[in-house]
Design a protein around this motif. Structure first.
Motif, PDB file in Angstrom:
ATOM      1  N   LYS A 247       1.444   5.223  81.602  1.00 32.43           N
ATOM      2  CA  LYS A 247       0.047   4.878  81.324  1.00 32.43           C
ATOM      3  C   LYS A 247      -0.266   3.422  81.635  1.00 32.43           C
ATOM      4  O   LYS A 247      -1.426   3.038  81.715  1.00 32.43           O
ATOM      5  CB  LYS A 247      -0.273   5.174  79.846  1.00 32.43           C
ATOM      6  CG  LYS A 247      -0.285   6.655  79.499  1.00 32.43           C
ATOM      7  CD  LYS A 247      -0.739   6.907  78.072  1.00 32.43           C
ATOM      8  CE  LYS A 247       0.304   6.515  77.064  1.00 32.43           C
ATOM      9  NZ  LYS A 247      -0.071   6.902  75.681  1.00 32.43           N
ATOM     10  N   GLY A 248       0.794   2.622  81.790  1.00 34.47           N
ATOM     11  CA  GLY A 248       0.595   1.212  82.091  1.00 34.47           C
ATOM     12  C   GLY A 248       0.162   0.400  80.887  1.00 34.47           C
ATOM     13  O   GLY A 248      -0.531  -0.615  81.018  1.00 34.47           O
ATOM     14  N   VAL A 249       0.591   0.850  79.688  1.00 36.86           N
ATOM     15  CA  VAL A 249       0.244   0.122  78.466  1.00 36.86           C
ATOM     16  C   VAL A 249       1.524  -0.168  77.692  1.00 36.86           C
ATOM     17  O   VAL A 249       2.499   0.572  77.777  1.00 36.86           O
ATOM     18  CB  VAL A 249      -0.726   0.932  77.572  1.00 36.86           C
ATOM     19  CG1 VAL A 249      -2.054   1.122  78.280  1.00 36.86           C
ATOM     20  CG2 VAL A 249      -0.123   2.284  77.193  1.00 36.86           C
ATOM     21  N   PRO A 250       1.544  -1.270  76.929  1.00 34.94           N
ATOM     22  CA  PRO A 250       2.758  -1.616  76.183  1.00 34.94           C
ATOM     23  C   PRO A 250       2.956  -0.800  74.922  1.00 34.94           C
ATOM     24  O   PRO A 250       4.076  -0.636  74.441  1.00 34.94           O
ATOM     25  CB  PRO A 250       2.552  -3.096  75.847  1.00 34.94           C
ATOM     26  CG  PRO A 250       1.062  -3.256  75.796  1.00 34.94           C
ATOM     27  CD  PRO A 250       0.511  -2.313  76.828  1.00 34.94           C
ATOM     28  N   GLY A 251       1.848  -0.301  74.353  1.00 28.92           N
ATOM     29  CA  GLY A 251       1.943   0.404  73.079  1.00 28.92           C
ATOM     30  C   GLY A 251       1.140   1.687  73.055  1.00 28.92           C
ATOM     31  O   GLY A 251       0.498   2.063  74.044  1.00 28.92           O
ATOM     32  N   ALA A 252       1.180   2.365  71.917  1.00 29.05           N
ATOM     33  CA  ALA A 252       0.512   3.657  71.771  1.00 29.05           C
ATOM     34  C   ALA A 252      -0.983   3.469  71.514  1.00 29.05           C
ATOM     35  O   ALA A 252      -1.466   2.372  71.264  1.00 29.05           O
ATOM     36  CB  ALA A 252       1.143   4.430  70.621  1.00 29.05           C
ATOM     37  N   ASP A 253      -1.714   4.582  71.582  1.00 30.54           N
ATOM     38  CA  ASP A 253      -3.159   4.595  71.345  1.00 30.54           C
ATOM     39  C   ASP A 253      -3.406   4.553  69.833  1.00 30.54           C
ATOM     40  O   ASP A 253      -3.224   5.552  69.137  1.00 30.54           O
ATOM     41  CB  ASP A 253      -3.751   5.859  71.963  1.00 30.54           C
ATOM     42  CG  ASP A 253      -5.272   5.851  71.950  1.00 30.54           C
ATOM     43  OD1 ASP A 253      -5.856   5.359  70.971  1.00 30.54           O
ATOM     44  OD2 ASP A 253      -5.880   6.342  72.920  1.00 30.54           O
ATOM     45  N   VAL A 254      -3.807   3.396  69.346  1.00 33.07           N
ATOM     46  CA  VAL A 254      -4.010   3.226  67.902  1.00 33.07           C
ATOM     47  C   VAL A 254      -5.129   4.133  67.401  1.00 33.07           C
ATOM     48  O   VAL A 254      -5.046   4.689  66.300  1.00 33.07           O
ATOM     49  CB  VAL A 254      -4.322   1.747  67.568  1.00 33.07           C
ATOM     50  CG1 VAL A 254      -4.603   1.577  66.073  1.00 33.07           C
ATOM     51  CG2 VAL A 254      -3.153   0.858  67.981  1.00 33.07           C
ATOM     52  N   GLN A 255      -6.163   4.319  68.210  1.00 34.02           N
ATOM     53  CA  GLN A 255      -7.299   5.148  67.808  1.00 34.02           C
ATOM     54  C   GLN A 255      -6.863   6.588  67.535  1.00 34.02           C
ATOM     55  O   GLN A 255      -7.216   7.181  66.518  1.00 34.02           O
ATOM     56  CB  GLN A 255      -8.377   5.133  68.889  1.00 34.02           C
ATOM     57  CG  GLN A 255      -9.582   6.039  68.597  1.00 34.02           C
ATOM     58  CD  GLN A 255     -10.343   5.622  67.348  1.00 34.02           C
ATOM     59  OE1 GLN A 255     -10.559   4.439  67.123  1.00 34.02           O
ATOM     60  NE2 GLN A 255     -10.732   6.592  66.531  1.00 34.02           N
ATOM     61  N   LYS A 256      -6.058   7.138  68.436  1.00 37.22           N
ATOM     62  CA  LYS A 256      -5.624   8.540  68.271  1.00 37.22           C
ATOM     63  C   LYS A 256      -4.681   8.688  67.077  1.00 37.22           C
ATOM     64  O   LYS A 256      -4.708   9.706  66.378  1.00 37.22           O
ATOM     65  CB  LYS A 256      -4.964   9.037  69.545  1.00 37.22           C
ATOM     66  CG  LYS A 256      -5.969   9.270  70.676  1.00 37.22           C
ATOM     67  CD  LYS A 256      -5.313   9.753  71.947  1.00 37.22           C
ATOM     68  CE  LYS A 256      -6.367   9.979  73.035  1.00 37.22           C
ATOM     69  NZ  LYS A 256      -5.771  10.362  74.335  1.00 37.22           N
ATOM     70  N   HIS A 257      -3.843   7.680  66.860  1.00 31.35           N
ATOM     71  CA  HIS A 257      -2.989   7.724  65.678  1.00 31.35           C
ATOM     72  C   HIS A 257      -3.836   7.547  64.405  1.00 31.35           C
ATOM     73  O   HIS A 257      -3.533   8.144  63.369  1.00 31.35           O
ATOM     74  CB  HIS A 257      -1.917   6.637  65.760  1.00 31.35           C
ATOM     75  CG  HIS A 257      -0.809   6.961  66.718  1.00 31.35           C
ATOM     76  ND1 HIS A 257      -0.975   6.931  68.086  1.00 31.35           N
ATOM     77  CD2 HIS A 257       0.476   7.341  66.505  1.00 31.35           C
ATOM     78  CE1 HIS A 257       0.160   7.267  68.678  1.00 31.35           C
ATOM     79  NE2 HIS A 257       1.060   7.515  67.746  1.00 31.35           N
ATOM     80  N   GLY A 258      -4.902   6.767  64.517  1.00 30.50           N
ATOM     81  CA  GLY A 258      -5.825   6.631  63.396  1.00 30.50           C
ATOM     82  C   GLY A 258      -6.499   7.944  63.054  1.00 30.50           C
ATOM     83  O   GLY A 258      -6.755   8.234  61.878  1.00 30.50           O
ATOM     84  N   ASP A 259      -6.780   8.757  64.075  1.00 31.08           N
ATOM     85  CA  ASP A 259      -7.368  10.077  63.834  1.00 31.08           C
ATOM     86  C   ASP A 259      -6.435  10.952  62.992  1.00 31.08           C
ATOM     87  O   ASP A 259      -6.882  11.711  62.126  1.00 31.08           O
ATOM     88  CB  ASP A 259      -7.656  10.782  65.163  1.00 31.08           C
ATOM     89  CG  ASP A 259      -8.785  10.117  65.944  1.00 31.08           C
ATOM     90  OD1 ASP A 259      -9.574   9.360  65.332  1.00 31.08           O
ATOM     91  OD2 ASP A 259      -8.874  10.340  67.175  1.00 31.08           O
TER      92      ASP A 259
END
Length: 233
Positions: free
Chosen positions: A188-200
């Motif tokens: 995905k070219g990102v260093p970390g996970a999707d905080v928004q989706k984990h927030g869901d």
């Protein structure tokens, strides 16, 4: 204390031989060196060698029988839920197909864990998930380790399921997550996970909505599967 040096040698030899087997140094079906030869090669005692062979046999990597010697077993015999075995495999040859299979196992387990958390998590357990999500947000700002924070989140959800069998799998899932999360984030070219989706996921658990909790995890894992499958194609 007297046995500690022997135990350390045993664990080190178990690690060295296990990693060598996984890397193909000793091919499946081939004969391993005898215990006496292993003692000399690795400069360890006969008792430490015997214990290492027993440990690897228990993990499904070896068979050792009188007059037949020590032989390497097929991969289908290996205990993939053993964190040592999984760690050796992931550190030496983390194939895409293996990462896909692991993510498929997560699809079976983690949505249900989230659903159970939504119905049975204590306030303290929910707070632990909140803290892990805060760590993920901090990691986006360079204030925490992205991988450790992500693993802490998924481990907290498993713990909040209050299912003793799922809880037993925490170390197994954490071990494989270290490789699979790193890989999917790189795609995905990102260093970390999707905080928004984990927030869901957290919000569904906080709302005590098991159906939504299950769905939010399924969405997250489906994305990971699609990423891996896109590279396999």
């Amino acid at each position: 204390m007297k046995n500690e040096p022997i135990q350390n040698l045993t664990h080190q030899l178990t690690h060295d031989l296990g990693l060598a087997i996984v890397q193909g140094v000793y091919p499946v079906g081939s004969g391993m060196p005898s215990e006496a030869e292993l003692c000399i090669r690795h400069n360890v005692s006969r008792s430490a060698t015997r214990e290492a062979v027993k440990m690897l046999s228990a993990k499904g990597l070896l068979t050792s029988r009188p007059k037949q010697g020590i032989r390497v077993l097929p991969e289908s015999n290996w205990n993939m839920f053993d964190t040592d075995v999984l760690r050796w495999i992931l550190s030496s040859k983390p194939s895409l197909s293996l990462l896909l299979e692991f993510t498929q196992v997560r699809v079976v387990l983690e949505p249900q864990a989230a659903a159970l958390a939504a119905t049975s998590a204590s306030e303290t357990q929910i707070q632990n998930i909140e803290k892990a999500l805060k760590r993920m947000a901090d990691a986006d700002e360079g204030l925490d380790d992205p991988l450790d924070a992500d693993i802490a989140f998924h481990s907290a959800v498993l713990a909040a399921s209050n299912n003793r069998f799922l809880l037993q799998l925490t170390e197994f899932i954490s071990t494989a997550l270290r490789v699979s999360i790193r890989y999917t984030n790189r795609i995905k070219g990102v260093p970390g996970a999707d905080v928004q989706k984990h927030g869901d996921i957290l919000r569904a658990i906080q709302a005590r909505d098991p159906k939504q909790a299950r769905h939010t995890v399924e969405v997250l894992l489906e994305e990971a599967i699609q990423l891996i499958e896109s590279k396999l194609e």
